[in-house]
Motif scaffolding. Structure first.
Motif, PDB file in Angstrom:
ATOM      1  N   THR A   1     -28.677 -19.594  21.751  1.00  0.00           N
ATOM      2  CA  THR A   1     -27.775 -18.702  22.489  1.00  0.00           C
ATOM      3  C   THR A   1     -27.058 -17.736  21.547  1.00  0.00           C
ATOM      4  OG1 THR A   1     -25.964 -20.305  22.370  1.00  0.00           O
ATOM      5  CG2 THR A   1     -27.384 -20.393  24.305  1.00  0.00           C
TER       6      THR A   1
ATOM      7  N   GLN B   1     -23.966 -23.031  28.503  1.00  0.00           N
ATOM      8  CA  GLN B   1     -25.404 -23.263  28.624  1.00  0.00           C
ATOM      9  C   GLN B   1     -25.753 -24.714  28.309  1.00  0.00           C
ATOM     10  OE1 GLN B   1     -27.980 -20.361  26.885  1.00  0.00           O
ATOM     11  NE2 GLN B   1     -26.745 -18.622  27.554  1.00  0.00           N
TER      12      GLN B   1
ATOM     13  N   GLN C   1     -20.138 -19.327  25.447  1.00  0.00           N
ATOM     14  CA  GLN C   1     -21.474 -19.155  26.030  1.00  0.00           C
ATOM     15  C   GLN C   1     -22.356 -20.355  25.721  1.00  0.00           C
ATOM     16  OE1 GLN C   1     -23.834 -16.003  24.324  1.00  0.00           O
ATOM     17  NE2 GLN C   1     -25.129 -15.795  26.140  1.00  0.00           N
TER      18      GLN C   1
ATOM     19  N   ASP D   1     -16.218 -15.887  22.520  1.00  0.00           N
ATOM     20  CA  ASP D   1     -17.116 -15.684  23.663  1.00  0.00           C
ATOM     21  C   ASP D   1     -18.485 -16.299  23.376  1.00  0.00           C
ATOM     22  OD1 ASP D   1     -18.959 -12.850  23.019  1.00  0.00           O
ATOM     23  OD2 ASP D   1     -17.218 -13.317  21.788  1.00  0.00           O
ATOM     24  N   GLN D   2     -18.942 -16.248  22.123  1.00  0.00           N
ATOM     25  CA  GLN D   2     -20.210 -16.866  21.759  1.00  0.00           C
ATOM     26  C   GLN D   2     -20.106 -18.393  21.819  1.00  0.00           C
ATOM     27  OE1 GLN D   2     -20.280 -14.906  17.917  1.00  0.00           O
ATOM     28  NE2 GLN D   2     -22.008 -13.611  18.531  1.00  0.00           N
TER      29      GLN D   2
END
Length: 849
Positions: A44, A65, A61, A57-58
């Motif tokens: 991701t 997931q 994320q 934000d990473q």
């Protein structure tokens, strides 16, 4: 064709870079086998863990997931930060446990014997946003627990709930990542002087409001802390891992720390279990031949940190400190330190925490049960049955204290009848009772204790934080409860009661200044175009047949000077939103005191605030001022760095605020500009070393004790080298509470009814008591120490000296203090002095000559 060649070259460089980065499996046990359906972070992120610094934000994320593909992972949104980043809580366990999680947690938090109680391990990462190896380690740990096919992991997850807080400080995290990413070279640079390793003001350590969230577990001034605490008490963990970074030339630290620096309310078994867990951390690091140490440095005294709040709540809190690369890599005394090294160490000790907790699960579960059962027994042995709280003039501060106690799971009960004790009547409308006999007995003692003598007086953080003193709420220990009538239901927060209505025949509207939010109401009215005056002398008014008293500091809104047709509707709506009672005055003629047309009522101007910041200035104290003025009172604060003052037009500002810092770097041009500005009518406020700067430049007319004078208080003879640390501890005020006498007749003390006020200080700066009359707003009492440690020599030296000084400077005013008036956002008792300095500085006149 050119585009195709460019993409091929770009792919080559990306692939080459990926080869240089460690695969996630390099951080994990080499023998482990993994479920290939579980996403690795690189799938991701687009890069391997440790190859770059991950943004929030990473990070989010990946966890979203991961939870979508793994039945072992459940994601919970605890809330959002001031910058609207999501605070994530990641729960990892067997699918069966996750399916019945509410039931398991309900049983776990009951504090009763339960043979099926699961082990709960909470791992919190990167509370300081620039200590970011923890947040990256969290992804590795989560992947391992979600994907591992090892039998021992499956067995652990069958009976264990593991909670990850991947980023406790998302706003600070992204501030740091943006800095490092901006200055990172294409080629790794290990030079310690490179800008990548040295952040600007403010750093990523703090949150949006520049607060250290690792000091806020107890105080709950920040929304991140309040969001987290609700889930902490829902999960009731048995072990809490608190993952940090420290100086790059260090190695790796894990607790236990120094035994004598544990808080006396923490049971000795806590230390012993921490030491037992340490064997697992040592074993994990030994395999890597990693450098580490324990039983040194950090104390476990202040209960407001991530590793100590669990200790006063039946958990085992464990601090981990990793030497920081503060970028991708740095040269250190121990060789090259890389970002990947830092991540790996935190991964290893995260897993060793889980392993150690699993090995000692029965002891940990029993310890938590014993902790609360023994609390009830200890409470019953006390001579004091509980505390009664009383505050008649400011319901906001009282309710704020009750709210903090409720968030800490402390039961507080309203009085249903007035109660008399030791010749004082506690009215039922303004009084509450806290019984000691309840599970949180130890936490109550920690919050209300006024301890001032300690076996070991070396403190890493504050030594005194007594909550009712900070909130300036009267509290009395009760030795008997005969005749005390209480509600059966504990206090719960209620909606604001909107009581004000528009009326005809209005000569003026008025409100008292005692309410903590009265400055907010005044500011909002001023910004909406309402004209207001402050009464510098008391008066009364006949309202519906009753004589209503208005103390000095009351705000009067005269109908005759308003320019807005709907001014009264604005006042009613705004005051109702804040829950502040506004009185309708039908005439300017008063039965007692000054009439409403008197010159003793002073017109108040809308403030425009300049807060000086920049390198060398305390981001914490600047944040406290900004938080109180901006977030609490909605007064906009303009921040200008000190090296830009000479280039800015400051003529439109009404106030300049200087917090603790090094102002010797202020240019002569800026200094002269500020002096001229004050002489023309500006108000300058200086706190701690800023007060010293004001005195050095003859803006403040006060003498401040020198370092040499402080040193002379201590005997330096016949000391051996081993006495060095102890002497340094004696010469330091790490953070303690002192009693002052307040001149309640002074406009800067408007809104205070008591002549004594607790103040917080964490420095040895002392303003000598001025010889001039009328300039001392507050001074220390003869025996000022109320709570926390201060050497008796320093306490004696503080006695009778000034805490707050204010006087004229040309047409302007200078106000100075050596205390911290809005400390950590919870010191409500003295914050009003700041508001008074903003609104009432020109309501007094006192010559410094």
């Amino acid at each position: 064709m050119l585009l195709l060649r460019f993409l091929i070259i770009l792919s080559f460089f990306i692939f080459s870079s990926m080869l240089n980065a460690s695969s996630i499996t390099q951080y994990l046990p080499q023998s482990a086998a993994y479920n290939e359906d579980i996403l690795q972070p690189k799938e991701t992120l687009g890069f391997e863990i440790g190859q770059r610094h991950v943004r929030h934000d990473q990070l989010s994320q990946y966890f979203y997931q991961l939870s979508a593909v793994s039945k072992r992972v459940m994601l919970t949104s605890m809330g959002r930060t001031a910058q609207f980043r999501e605070q994530l809580l990641v729960t990892i366990s067997s699918p069966e446990n996750l399916a019945k999680l509410p039931q398991l947690l309900a049983n776990n938090s009951s504090k009763k014997d339960n043979s099926n109680e699961p082990l709960v391990v909470w791992l919190g990462y990167s509370v300081h946003g620039d200590e970011i190896s923890g947040a990256n380690a969290a992804m590795v740990v989560a992947y391992y627990l979600a994907a591992s096919n090892e039998a021992n992991i499956e067995k652990i997850l069958e009976n264990t709930i593991i909670v990850l807080e991947p980023s406790i400080n998302p706003d600070g995290m992204d501030r740091f990542v943006n800095w490092v990413t901006t200055y990172r070279n294409s080629t790794d640079n290990s030079d310690v002087n490179h800008i990548e390793h040295h952040q600007d003001w403010v750093t990523g350590r703090t949150n949006h409001f520049w607060f250290d969230l690792n000091r806020d577990w107890l105080l709950l001034s920040q929304q991140e802390s309040r969001h987290r605490l609700a889930y902490y008490h829902r999960y009731q963990p048995h072990v809490v891992g608190d993952f940090h970074e420290m100086g790059h030339n260090s190695s790796y630290f894990f607790q236990p720390g120094i035994r004598s620096r544990n808080h006396p309310l923490t049971p000795i078994d806590n230390y012993n279990l921490t030491a037992a867990m340490a064997e697992f951390h040592a074993k994990a690091l030994d395999k890597q031949q990693g450098l580490y140490y324990s039983e040194e440095n950090f104390d476990d005294f202040y209960f407001g940190k991530g590793s100590t709040y669990p200790d006063i709540n039946g958990s085992i809190g464990i601090l981990f400190e990793q030497a920081s690369s503060r970028g991708m890599q740095q040269q250190t005394v121990n060789g090259l330190l890389t970002f990947e090294d830092s991540i790996k160490n935190h991964v290893l000790t995260s897993l060793s925490t889980i392993e150690g907790a699993w090995h000692h699960r029965e002891k940990l579960i029993q310890y938590k049960k014993d902790f609360y059962q023994s609390a009830l027994k200890l409470a019953k042995k006390q001579k004091t049955s509980g505390f009664i709280l009383h505050e008649a003039n400011d319901n906001y501060r009282l309710q704020a204290l009750l709210s903090k106690l409720a968030q800490h799971q402390i039961k507080v009960y309203p009085l249903t009848e007035d109660y008399e004790y030791q010749d004082k009547v506690y009215t039922k409308q303004h009084s509450y009772y806290i019984p000691l006999v309840q599970p949180q007995y130890r936490l109550i003692q920690a919050l209300f204790n006024q301890q001032s003598h300690f076996k070991d007086n070396t403190f890493y953080d504050v030594s005194g934080w007594t909550l009712p003193l900070a909130m300036n709420i009267e509290y009395t220990p009760l030795k008997r409860t005969r005749g005390l009538s209480l509600s059966k239901q504990a206090w719960q927060k209620t909606p604001i009661n909107r009581v004000n209505k528009s009326t005809s025949n209005t000569y003026a509207l008025a409100f008292n200044w005692q309410n903590y939010l009265a400055p907010k109401l005044l500011n909002e009215l001023l910004r909406k175009g309402i004209k207001a005056k402050v009464a510098t002398k008391p008066f009364s008014s006949n309202i519906e047949g009753k004589n209503q008293q208005f103390a000095k500091g009351s705000i009067v809104l005269l109908a005759g000077i308003q320019t807005l047709d709907n001014w009264q509707d604005i006042v009613i709506q705004t005051s109702n939103n804040l829950g502040i009672n506004v009185f309708n005055l039908a005439t300017g003629l008063t039965p007692l005191g000054v009439d409403l047309g008197s010159s003793s009522l002073k017109l108040i101007k809308t403030p425009k605030i300049l807060l000086v910041g920049g390198q060398g200035i305390s981001q914490y104290e600047a944040g406290e001022i900004r938080f109180y003025l901006d977030e609490t009172l909605n007064i906009p604060v303009s921040v200008i760095k000190h090296n830009n003052i000479s280039r800015r037009d400051i003529s439109s500002y009404t106030h300049i605020i200087l917090v603790n810092g090094n102002y010797q770097q202020m240019s002569e041009q800026a200094t002269q500009k500020i002096k001229a500005w004050v002489k023309q009518g500006g108000v300058i406020i200086g706190q701690k070393r800023a007060a010293t700067w004001l005195a050095d430049h003859e803006i403040l007319s006060a003498k401040i004790a020198s370092k040499e004078q402080i040193d002379q208080l201590f005997d330096h003879q016949n000391l051996s080298y081993q006495d060095k640390e102890a002497l340094a501890a004696r010469k330091r005020i790490a953070g303690a509470i002192f009693e002052t006498t307040l001149d309640t007749s002074h406009p800067l003390a408007f809104g205070y009814s008591s002549t004594t006020l607790p103040l917080f200080r964490n420095s040895t700066l002392i303003i000598e008591h001025p010889q001039q009359p009328f300039v001392t707003v507050a001074k220390y009492t003869p025996t000022p120490l109320l709570s926390g440690y201060t050497d008796q020599n320093l306490t004696n030296r503080l006695a009778h000296n000034a805490a707050i000084v204010a006087h004229n400077y040309g047409r302007g005013r200078v106000i100075a203090t050596t205390d911290v008036l809005a400390f950590r956002g919870y010191w409500h008792g003295s914050a009003k002095l700041l508001a008074n300095s903003i609104f009432f500085a020109h309501a007094f006149s006192a010559s410094a000559k």
